[in-house]
Enzyme design. Sequence first.
Site, mmCIF file in Angstrom:
data_model
loop_
_atom_site.group_PDB
_atom_site.id
_atom_site.type_symbol
_atom_site.label_atom_id
_atom_site.label_comp_id
_atom_site.label_asym_id
_atom_site.label_seq_id
_atom_site.Cartn_x
_atom_site.Cartn_y
_atom_site.Cartn_z
ATOM 1 N N GLY A 71 33.529 -4.354 -42.726
ATOM 2 C CA GLY A 71 34.040 -4.052 -43.838
ATOM 3 C C GLY A 71 34.689 -2.518 -43.533
ATOM 4 O O GLY A 71 35.007 -2.130 -42.751
ATOM 5 N N GLU A 72 34.532 -2.010 -44.517
ATOM 6 C CA GLU A 72 34.898 -0.485 -44.517
ATOM 7 C C GLU A 72 33.818 0.533 -44.423
ATOM 8 O O GLU A 72 32.959 0.476 -45.380
ATOM 9 C CB GLU A 72 35.902 0.049 -45.678
ATOM 10 C CG GLU A 72 37.252 -0.229 -45.476
ATOM 11 C CD GLU A 72 38.099 0.440 -43.961
ATOM 12 O OE1 GLU A 72 38.412 0.157 -43.494
ATOM 13 O OE2 GLU A 72 37.584 1.550 -44.094
ATOM 14 N N SER A 73 33.582 1.116 -43.197
ATOM 15 C CA SER A 73 32.490 1.919 -43.131
ATOM 16 C C SER A 73 32.311 2.823 -44.203
ATOM 17 O O SER A 73 31.049 3.288 -44.598
ATOM 18 C CB SER A 73 32.422 2.490 -41.708
ATOM 19 O OG SER A 73 33.591 3.314 -41.489
ATOM 20 N N CYS A 103 31.491 -4.164 -36.174
ATOM 21 C CA CYS A 103 32.484 -3.499 -36.533
ATOM 22 C C CYS A 103 32.115 -2.212 -37.541
ATOM 23 O O CYS A 103 31.744 -1.384 -37.007
ATOM 24 C CB CYS A 103 33.447 -4.187 -37.258
ATOM 25 S SG CYS A 103 35.267 -3.479 -37.393
ATOM 26 N N ARG A 132 36.127 5.505 -35.037
ATOM 27 C CA ARG A 132 36.766 4.660 -35.956
ATOM 28 C C ARG A 132 38.032 4.474 -35.792
ATOM 29 O O ARG A 132 38.618 5.334 -35.213
ATOM 30 C CB ARG A 132 36.534 5.298 -37.391
ATOM 31 C CG ARG A 132 35.406 5.136 -38.302
ATOM 32 C CD ARG A 132 35.375 5.912 -39.331
ATOM 33 N NE ARG A 132 36.068 4.839 -40.448
ATOM 34 C CZ ARG A 132 36.717 5.388 -41.567
ATOM 35 N NH1 ARG A 132 37.098 6.668 -41.449
ATOM 36 N NH2 ARG A 132 37.086 4.398 -42.613
ATOM 37 N N ILE A 161 39.695 -5.803 -35.154
ATOM 38 C CA ILE A 161 40.298 -5.605 -36.354
ATOM 39 C C ILE A 161 40.222 -4.197 -36.749
ATOM 40 O O ILE A 161 39.066 -3.937 -37.222
ATOM 41 C CB ILE A 161 39.952 -6.409 -37.349
ATOM 42 C CG1 ILE A 161 40.167 -8.004 -37.187
ATOM 43 C CG2 ILE A 161 40.517 -6.270 -38.767
ATOM 44 C CD1 ILE A 161 39.654 -9.132 -37.966
ATOM 45 N N ARG A 162 41.056 -3.437 -36.532
ATOM 46 C CA ARG A 162 41.066 -1.977 -37.013
ATOM 47 C C ARG A 162 39.611 -1.689 -36.316
ATOM 48 O O ARG A 162 38.965 -0.786 -37.051
ATOM 49 C CB ARG A 162 41.180 -1.553 -38.229
ATOM 50 C CG ARG A 162 42.704 -1.796 -38.976
ATOM 51 C CD ARG A 162 42.662 -1.540 -40.323
ATOM 52 N NE ARG A 162 42.113 -0.376 -40.859
ATOM 53 C CZ ARG A 162 42.709 0.756 -40.978
ATOM 54 N NH1 ARG A 162 43.804 0.704 -40.737
ATOM 55 N NH2 ARG A 162 42.072 1.591 -41.452
ATOM 56 N N HIS A 198 34.089 -9.184 -34.125
ATOM 57 C CA HIS A 198 33.458 -9.977 -35.227
ATOM 58 C C HIS A 198 32.967 -11.287 -34.659
ATOM 59 O O HIS A 198 33.522 -12.408 -35.105
ATOM 60 C CB HIS A 198 34.503 -9.986 -36.278
ATOM 61 C CG HIS A 198 34.751 -8.813 -36.822
ATOM 62 N ND1 HIS A 198 33.943 -8.008 -37.924
ATOM 63 C CD2 HIS A 198 35.758 -7.881 -36.672
ATOM 64 C CE1 HIS A 198 34.706 -7.120 -38.351
ATOM 65 N NE2 HIS A 198 35.670 -6.766 -37.478
ATOM 66 N N GLU A 200 31.178 -13.136 -36.139
ATOM 67 C CA GLU A 200 31.083 -13.952 -37.137
ATOM 68 C C GLU A 200 31.978 -14.827 -37.802
ATOM 69 O O GLU A 200 32.202 -15.745 -38.594
ATOM 70 C CB GLU A 200 30.408 -13.208 -38.564
ATOM 71 C CG GLU A 200 31.478 -12.330 -39.206
ATOM 72 C CD GLU A 200 31.791 -11.019 -38.405
ATOM 73 O OE1 GLU A 200 31.126 -10.903 -37.257
ATOM 74 O OE2 GLU A 200 32.212 -10.149 -38.934
#
Lengths: 219, 300
Positions: A71-73, A103, A132, A161-162, A198, A200
């Site tokens: 997600g977005e940390s 991530c 990050r 992913i990023r 990831h 998942e």
Amino acid sequence: MASTCLTLLLPTVSLSVAGSHTVDQLPIGVLALQGDFREHLAVLELLGETAIAVKTAQQLEHIAGLIIPGGESSVIDKLSRLYGLYDPIREAIAGGLPVYGTCAGLIMLADTVLDSIDGQRSFGGLDVVVRRNAFGSQTDSFETDIHVPELGDVPVHAIFIRAPVVESVGASARAIATLDDGRIVAVEQGNLLGTSFHPEITGDTRFHEYFVSRVRAKP
Amino acid sequence: MSENTSSNESGTSRVKRGLAEMLKGGVIMDVVNAEQAKIAEDAGAVAVMALERVPADIRSQGGVARMSDPDLIDGIIDAVSIPVMAKARIGHFVEAQVLQALKVDYIDESEVLSPADYVNHIDKWNFDVPFVCGATNLGEALRRITEGAAMIRSKGEAGTGDVSEATKHIRTIKGQINELRSKSADELYVAAKELQAPYELVREIAETGKLPVVLFTAGGVATPADAALMMQLGADGVFVGSGIFKSGNPAQRAAAIVKATTFFDDPSVIAAASRGLGEAMVGINVSDLAAPHRLSERGW
């Protein structure tokens, strides 16, 4: 993968027969503030585990392990503080709760985070320095095979992913996977596990099995 | 960037769709400058959408709306660490090429801008950067996915503060998915014809009961309750356009909408988040808009 095919045949609710564990075992939680928490819940259920989406501090008291999703940390950090989860999660980590972060989840578990936004904090626990967005923008995101000795000879197909990378590992933590160029992308320390990528969303359940075995081995 | 080895693949479907997966449960906010982008990031946005004018201004000022100035996009990318999206006109693949060169994280091929091609959309498979596209119904969503969209947003009616079209579009998409689920295998051929979408994709939806990409909703969301409504209707997340920076207290409203999106199923949190926000954006009822001024009818 053979073991997961067996559990597929069983209804996800029948936790007493799906695995070697019994009904009185606590479920595994997935932090569900933001991100791909549903994908983690689905993998855990595929493995025959009971999984719950964790949004409150009370729920934290009734789980055997916790996954912090992608997600977005910066958002996960902010929401965890807004909803009184920040300190309870730190205490749970200190108390030995097994936690796996993917991530953004790895960022949340790192003791030191580089390139964070002003005021951003992590739960900490892993004695590592994480950067990050270490690879750049979305067009630099990629998938590749990596070798993870703990999971056997078959390479893990990893999606970045990023993604963050682990820039350095302290004395207490241990790198368990690197890219071909040597950059560290998976680490563990006691009951804590973190990956830059990831599992998942790939269908390869080995990292989750590795984490679940850690959770269920805990006295 | 650094030396990824030859076995590394970028720009794959999984990588493109994967970023949208990570944005789920979040709010993506329209911003027109670096200062607004920073406010959005601090309020808990999962991404920002860089554009020259918010839809409400495009609507009131008229004229041709185009891709933003590259300097403005650079300024926003420099200001924040969360993903930055930017809009290209429907069918304007060169604007998309420029946005990819600027290294935006996502391109929105958007009906909010003036279309550049009234027949064709962009062939999105040609790009490494992922695309999000608007849709008013399932057939439109599937056509965009066929063209390579890695994320869908229901269109709503941008720049109005009237959430009724967003409600209609998300309900339509979800309802049509449910209809497909109830059809027998031999009925799916006709369903594909009626949806004007490829049979293989229609069959996949009938089996899985969901789109193969993330579905956000957009257009007219102006309050925390609006955002929670979209989430309860089954959206994976919410775009908020004019609703934040056309309101009285953008930072507070932005944070409140983020809270309501996370705790969309907890009315007491939504109630608390809705207090003391000051003026919401001035709305326009979609029913008062003459058909040629409805943005959601752009795209086909």
